[in-house]
Design a protein around this motif. Structure first.
Motif, PDB file in Angstrom:
ATOM      1  N   GLN A 155      -3.573  -8.852  31.442  1.00 57.21           N
ATOM      2  CA  GLN A 155      -4.896  -9.234  31.914  1.00 57.21           C
ATOM      3  C   GLN A 155      -5.667  -7.954  32.236  1.00 57.21           C
ATOM      4  O   GLN A 155      -5.393  -7.266  33.212  1.00 57.21           O
ATOM      5  CB  GLN A 155      -4.786 -10.137  33.147  1.00 57.21           C
ATOM      6  N   ARG A 158     -10.436  -9.778  35.177  1.00 56.05           N
ATOM      7  CA  ARG A 158     -10.029 -11.058  35.773  1.00 56.05           C
ATOM      8  C   ARG A 158     -10.279 -12.235  34.845  1.00 56.05           C
ATOM      9  O   ARG A 158      -9.657 -13.294  34.992  1.00 56.05           O
ATOM     10  CB  ARG A 158     -10.748 -11.276  37.110  1.00 56.05           C
ATOM     11  N   ASP A 159     -11.156 -12.046  33.840  1.00 54.09           N
ATOM     12  CA  ASP A 159     -11.413 -13.132  32.896  1.00 54.09           C
ATOM     13  C   ASP A 159     -11.111 -12.752  31.455  1.00 54.09           C
ATOM     14  O   ASP A 159     -11.503 -13.464  30.534  1.00 54.09           O
ATOM     15  CB  ASP A 159     -12.865 -13.607  33.012  1.00 54.09           C
ATOM     16  N   ARG A 210     -11.386 -14.122  26.215  1.00 60.19           N
ATOM     17  CA  ARG A 210     -12.172 -14.229  27.441  1.00 60.19           C
ATOM     18  C   ARG A 210     -12.154 -15.671  27.935  1.00 60.19           C
ATOM     19  O   ARG A 210     -12.328 -16.616  27.156  1.00 60.19           O
ATOM     20  CB  ARG A 210     -13.625 -13.798  27.216  1.00 60.19           C
ATOM     21  N   ARG A 211     -11.939 -15.851  29.226  1.00 62.57           N
ATOM     22  CA  ARG A 211     -11.942 -17.190  29.815  1.00 62.57           C
ATOM     23  C   ARG A 211     -13.370 -17.715  29.889  1.00 62.57           C
ATOM     24  O   ARG A 211     -14.259 -17.066  30.451  1.00 62.57           O
ATOM     25  CB  ARG A 211     -11.342 -17.152  31.219  1.00 62.57           C
ATOM     26  N   SER A 213     -15.862 -20.336  31.383  1.00 64.44           N
ATOM     27  CA  SER A 213     -15.936 -21.215  32.552  1.00 64.44           C
ATOM     28  C   SER A 213     -16.104 -22.668  32.110  1.00 64.44           C
ATOM     29  O   SER A 213     -16.999 -22.993  31.331  1.00 64.44           O
ATOM     30  CB  SER A 213     -17.124 -20.797  33.433  1.00 64.44           C
ATOM     31  N   PRO A 219      -9.107 -20.870  29.453  1.00 67.29           N
ATOM     32  CA  PRO A 219      -8.460 -20.604  30.749  1.00 67.29           C
ATOM     33  C   PRO A 219      -6.931 -20.621  30.654  1.00 67.29           C
ATOM     34  O   PRO A 219      -6.252 -19.831  31.315  1.00 67.29           O
ATOM     35  CB  PRO A 219      -8.983 -21.734  31.648  1.00 67.29           C
TER      36      PRO A 219
END
Length: 387
Positions: A155, A158-159, A210-211, A213, A219
């Motif tokens: 990671q 964080r995203d 990339r996460r 939202s 995710p």
């Protein structure tokens, strides 16, 4: 198809699109008919159908709008056919889909709109779509899917995560292409990712994720991937890459994890002895979003044809980013501040370059607009389908 039939197909589809909640109702009706008449097809689809409905609408709208442009539509349909191999779709499933779509359209239009002539026009259109997709699927060699075992999950923000996998057999793809990916816990919910390294004979592959939202899949990829997990990978798609036949130098523009296919290309170029000049703009909101600059800088240090220009909208990182690692390596091109499209356009029209843009649909459209306003020929600009 002749112009009259194409016009009838477009008129019918536009009438559907103009109705209140029309496209959504049509798609819901289509899937209800398909699953009712051909229940075996349900196993090809995920439990939640929201994304699938949106994709069908976009694809159908794109085909109807461009039916008279064979140079655009035939490659698009062929790619769809190759991509559908990952589901295990057979010829009879294409026919079932075509029949269900005609039934849904007839039920929706009804009355005076759905004449015998309209019915024949739609049946010919769907027959063309199905035949091109089936032929492309039949011509595709190799397995429907590859299995990749996760050997590293890092990671980097964080995203954002970098995921490396070992495939059960080598996958041949062009640097710049993308593949479908399905992960444990999200069966049949395929997402498209671009490998960030060139294809190799060892079957190694790497993705930058990339996460999103509220997303269903990203995710899980970023936050829940574990070593040993097995991902399914589908055949490569897309046409990004360095076209050496033009003899032109390259302008590459990537934002966030969109740097992955461009990174793979410059890595592949670094293994060759003769390359065009490349200016690579790497963008992000914050300096920390330029998470892979060190790798790109190491390539540029030993390859004078490559110039890397980092760009961020903000001068400083957000409060939650605490990694003290310098974002711009010593000796690298000074990081510029501003919106990526505006910064690139400030350098001029780049009219003598082949141009690739990778990032979100909004980013791609904005950069294209900025470059066109500067006089860049639209024919010089390439990007993957925004949908």
């Amino acid at each position: 198809m002749d112009a009259r039939k194409i016009s009838l197909v477009r008129t019918t589809f536009k009438a559907v699109a103009a109705a209140d909640d029309g496209p959504e109702r049509l798609v819901r009706s289509f899937y209800a008919i398909l699953f009712s008449h051909y229940p075996g097809t349900r196993e090809f689809f995920p439990a939640t159908m929201n994304v699938q409905r949106d994709r069908l609408l976009r694809a159908l709208g794109h085909v109807v709008e461009n039916f008279d442009d064979s140079e655009l539509i035939l490659p698009f349909l062929a790619q769809l056919g190759r991509d559908h191999r990952k589901y295990g779709v057979a010829d009879e499933h294409y026919i079932a889909v075509g029949n269900a779509l005609v039934t849904a359209l007839e039920d929706f239009a009804g009355g005076e709109m759905w004449t015998e002539e309209v019915d024949l026009a739609w049946r010919e259109a769907i027959a063309l779509i199905v035949s091109v997709m089936m032929e492309a699927a039949h011509l595709e060699a190799g397995p429907r899917t590859w299995t990749g075992r996760v050997v590293e999950h890092k990671q980097v923000l964080r995203d954002v995560a970098v995921v490396r996998l070992q495939l059960d057999q080598p996958l041949r793809y062009g640097a710049g292409q993308y593949v479908g990916v399905s992960v444990p816990g999200r069966p049949r919910m395929w997402r498209y990712l671009s490998p960030s390294i060139p294809a190799n004979d060892q079957g190694q592959i790497e993705f930058h994720v990339r996460r999103v939202s509220g997303g269903w899949v990203s995710p899980a990829m970023v936050g829940q991937t574990a070593l040993g997990d097995e991902w399914l990978i589908s055949s490569p798609l897309g046409a990004l890459g360095v076209d050496r036949s033009t003899g032109r130098d390259q302008l590459m523009i990537g934002s966030g994890t969109g740097i992955a296919p461009l990174r793979a290309q410059v890595m592949e170029m670094a293994m060759r002895g003769n390359n065009p000049r490349v200016h690579l703009f790497v963008g992000g909101t914050y300096p920390c979003d330029l998470y892979d600059l060190e790798t790109l800088w190491q390539i540029a240090r030993t390859n004078p044809w490559l110039t890397v220009i980092p760009v961020s909208q903000e001068d400083t990182d957000p409060w939650w980013h605490i990694d003290p690692t310098p974002i711009t390596p010593p000796g690298m091109h000074q990081r510029l501040t501003g919106k990526l499209g505006e910064v690139v356009a400030e350098f001029g029209a780049w009219a003598d370059r082949d141009i690739q843009i990778v990032g979100s649909p909004a980013l791609v459209q904005t950069v294209k607009y900025r470059l066109q306003a500067k006089g860049t020929p639209l024919a010089n600009i390439r990007h993957d389908p925004l949908a």
